[in-house]
Scaffold this motif. Sequence first.
Motif, PDB file in Angstrom:
ATOM      1  N   LEU A   1       0.907  -0.842   0.042  1.00 53.57           N
ATOM      2  CA  LEU A   1      -0.069  -0.224   0.068  1.00 53.57           C
ATOM      3  C   LEU A   1       1.140   2.137   0.390  1.00 53.57           C
ATOM      4  CD1 LEU A   1      -2.271  -0.582   2.637  1.00 53.57           C
ATOM      5  CD2 LEU A   1      -3.159  -1.418   0.265  1.00 53.57           C
TER       6      LEU A   1
ATOM      7  N   TRP B   1      -1.151   8.008   0.916  1.00 52.49           N
ATOM      8  CA  TRP B   1      -1.561   9.179  -0.123  1.00 52.49           C
ATOM      9  C   TRP B   1      -1.924  10.351   1.281  1.00 52.49           C
ATOM     10  CZ3 TRP B   1      -3.227   9.260  -5.170  1.00 52.49           C
ATOM     11  CH2 TRP B   1      -3.724  10.346  -5.322  1.00 52.49           C
TER      12      TRP B   1
ATOM     13  N   PHE C   1      -5.331   7.793   4.905  1.00 57.25           N
ATOM     14  CA  PHE C   1      -5.727   7.507   3.585  1.00 57.25           C
ATOM     15  C   PHE C   1      -4.982   7.027   3.081  1.00 57.25           C
ATOM     16  CE2 PHE C   1      -7.557  11.170   4.817  1.00 57.25           C
ATOM     17  CZ  PHE C   1      -8.855  10.871   4.801  1.00 57.25           C
TER      18      PHE C   1
ATOM     19  N   ASP D   1      -3.572   3.856  -1.408  1.00 56.72           N
ATOM     20  CA  ASP D   1      -4.100   3.707  -2.606  1.00 56.72           C
ATOM     21  C   ASP D   1      -2.901   2.318  -2.899  1.00 56.72           C
ATOM     22  OD1 ASP D   1      -5.178   3.723  -4.583  1.00 56.72           O
ATOM     23  OD2 ASP D   1      -3.463   5.919  -5.329  1.00 56.72           O
TER      24      ASP D   1
ATOM     25  N   GLY E   1      -6.943  -0.399  -6.969  1.00 51.77           N
ATOM     26  CA  GLY E   1      -8.118   0.520  -5.654  1.00 51.77           C
ATOM     27  C   GLY E   1      -7.404  -0.313  -4.492  1.00 51.77           C
ATOM     28  N   VAL E   2      -7.677   0.172  -3.351  1.00 54.05           N
ATOM     29  CA  VAL E   2      -8.522  -0.251  -2.071  1.00 54.05           C
ATOM     30  C   VAL E   2      -9.460  -1.053  -1.594  1.00 54.05           C
ATOM     31  CG1 VAL E   2      -8.199   0.310   0.496  1.00 54.05           C
ATOM     32  CG2 VAL E   2      -6.886   1.815  -1.596  1.00 54.05           C
TER      33      VAL E   2
ATOM     34  N   ASP F   1      -8.053  -4.458   2.408  1.00 51.59           N
ATOM     35  CA  ASP F   1      -7.026  -3.327   2.907  1.00 51.59           C
ATOM     36  C   ASP F   1      -6.679  -3.070   3.603  1.00 51.59           C
ATOM     37  OD1 ASP F   1      -5.345  -4.291   0.360  1.00 51.59           O
ATOM     38  OD2 ASP F   1      -6.715  -2.565  -0.862  1.00 51.59           O
ATOM     39  N   CYS F   2      -7.903  -2.255   4.277  1.00 50.65           N
ATOM     40  CA  CYS F   2      -7.674  -0.764   5.581  1.00 50.65           C
ATOM     41  C   CYS F   2      -8.190  -1.284   6.346  1.00 50.65           C
ATOM     42  CB  CYS F   2      -9.568  -0.043   5.534  1.00 50.65           C
ATOM     43  SG  CYS F   2      -9.506   1.019   3.715  1.00 50.65           S
TER      44      CYS F   2
ATOM     45  N   SER G   1      -8.608   4.751   5.415  1.00 50.82           N
ATOM     46  CA  SER G   1      -9.182   4.710   4.214  1.00 50.82           C
ATOM     47  C   SER G   1      -9.141   4.777   3.208  1.00 50.82           C
ATOM     48  CB  SER G   1     -11.016   5.622   4.151  1.00 50.82           C
ATOM     49  OG  SER G   1     -10.231   7.036   3.915  1.00 50.82           O
ATOM     50  N   SER G   2      -9.413   4.806   1.721  1.00 49.68           N
ATOM     51  CA  SER G   2      -9.333   5.020   0.542  1.00 49.68           C
ATOM     52  C   SER G   2      -9.377   6.368   0.096  1.00 49.68           C
ATOM     53  CB  SER G   2     -10.100   4.478  -0.588  1.00 49.68           C
ATOM     54  OG  SER G   2      -9.607   5.366  -1.439  1.00 49.68           O
TER      55      SER G   2
ATOM     56  N   ARG H   1     -10.281  12.024  -5.455  1.00 48.23           N
ATOM     57  CA  ARG H   1      -9.215  12.533  -4.420  1.00 48.23           C
ATOM     58  C   ARG H   1      -8.259  13.303  -3.554  1.00 48.23           C
ATOM     59  NH1 ARG H   1      -5.967   7.402  -4.941  1.00 48.23           N
ATOM     60  NH2 ARG H   1      -8.077   7.290  -5.155  1.00 48.23           N
TER      61      ARG H   1
END
Length: 165
Positions: A24, A27, A43, A45, A49-50, A54-55, A81-82, A87
Motif C-alpha cells: 500500500l 496517500w 488514506f 492507495d 484500488g483499495v 486493505d483498510c 480508508s481510500s 481525491r
Amino acid sequence: MAAKGNTVSRISEIVKPFAEKLGLEIWDIKFVKEGTDWYLRIFIDKDGGVSIDDCVDLTHAITKPLDEADPIHQSYTLEVSSPGIERELVSDEHFMKYIGSDVMVRFIRPVDKVRDFKGKLLSYDKGEISIELPDKKEMTFSFKETSYVKLDDFDINDFQNDFAD
C-alpha cells in the motif's frame, strides 16, 4: 503535545513501513479535531484500488505500533480508508502523477468573484499549478491560494450506468 505537522510526520514514519509491506501507499494523513473529538485519518492507495480488507489489514498492523510509540497524547479515533474518487492532491508526487487529468480547484479567496474552477492539470512546479479551463484559457496559481485541488474523476454517466443494469 507536538504540533500537528510534527505529529503527522511521526505517524507517517511509524505507519509507512507497514503499509509498504502490505503493498500500500500512504496517500495522506490527517489529524483533525471535529467538535470535541480527535480523528487520525490515514488514506491509503494501491494500483487497482483499495479494498475494505486493505483498510482492515493496515489498521490491525499499525494499532499496536502506534500505541507503543504514543505520538498522540490524547484519545482519538483511527480511520483508515481510500482517498476515494475526487481525491485531494496534496503532495508534489500527486500533482506530477496526475498531469493531464481533470481537476477541481477551490480558492481560498474568489478569483474574479469565482471560487471554484474545473480544468485539465497542465503543469506543476514547486507549488505553482497551471490548469487549462474549459474555454481553453490557461490559469496559473500557487497551491497556497487554494482550499483544495481534487481529481475530477467522477463521471455522472458512469455512475448512472452502474445502476442501469
